[in-house]
Design a protein around this motif. Structure first.
Motif, short mmCIF file in Angstrom:
data_model
loop_
_atom_site.label_atom_id
_atom_site.label_comp_id
_atom_site.label_asym_id
_atom_site.label_seq_id
_atom_site.Cartn_x
_atom_site.Cartn_y
_atom_site.Cartn_z
N TYR A 18 0.92 -8.36 -3.28
CA TYR A 18 1.40 -7.20 -3.20
C TYR A 18 2.26 -7.15 -2.04
O TYR A 18 3.28 -6.68 -1.94
CB TYR A 18 0.52 -6.11 -3.33
N LEU A 23 5.06 -4.42 -2.74
CA LEU A 23 4.79 -3.44 -3.69
C LEU A 23 3.70 -2.63 -3.12
O LEU A 23 2.50 -2.65 -3.28
CB LEU A 23 4.06 -4.26 -4.83
N ARG A 24 4.26 -1.55 -2.49
CA ARG A 24 3.58 -0.64 -1.71
C ARG A 24 2.53 0.41 -2.37
O ARG A 24 1.33 0.41 -1.88
CB ARG A 24 4.38 0.42 -0.78
N ASP A 25 2.88 0.67 -3.55
CA ASP A 25 2.04 1.54 -4.41
C ASP A 25 0.68 0.61 -5.00
O ASP A 25 -0.46 1.17 -4.66
CB ASP A 25 2.42 2.20 -5.74
N LEU A 26 0.78 -0.66 -5.33
CA LEU A 26 0.01 -1.53 -5.59
C LEU A 26 -1.12 -1.79 -4.28
O LEU A 26 -2.18 -1.87 -4.34
CB LEU A 26 0.34 -2.62 -6.21
N MET A 28 -1.65 0.23 -1.88
CA MET A 28 -2.47 1.25 -1.69
C MET A 28 -3.51 1.07 -2.77
O MET A 28 -4.75 1.33 -2.06
CB MET A 28 -1.70 2.57 -1.71
N VAL A 29 -3.54 0.85 -3.74
CA VAL A 29 -4.49 0.85 -4.59
C VAL A 29 -5.41 -0.24 -4.35
O VAL A 29 -6.67 0.04 -4.42
CB VAL A 29 -3.93 0.89 -6.25
N SER A 30 -5.09 -1.29 -4.17
CA SER A 30 -5.70 -2.27 -3.83
C SER A 30 -6.50 -2.27 -2.48
O SER A 30 -7.74 -2.37 -2.44
CB SER A 30 -4.65 -3.70 -3.53
#
Length: 59
Positions: A18, A23-26, A28-30
């Motif tokens: 990511y 892919l910043r949103d992913l 953050m989730v990761s």
């Protein structure tokens, strides 16, 4: 605990993917998943340590 450590390694690999793809949103989730797995692993180690100590005292 070993399975959790393996899942953490896999999640870290996803995080790197990511990151490379920005892919910043992913990311953050990761990163949240990785932090939670670290926390659970730490708690499990403390529980095992406590159980071993209490087992030694009761013998």
């Amino acid at each position: 605990m070993e399975q959790l450590s393996n899942r953490k390694k896999n999640e870290m690999a996803w995080f790197e993917k990511y990151k490379n793809e920005e892919l910043r949103d992913l990311m953050m989730v990761s990163s949240g998943k990785i932090m939670e797995m670290d926390h659970v692993i730490r708690e499990m180690k403390q529980m095992i340590k406590y159980k071993l100590k209490s087992k030694n005292y009761s013998q």
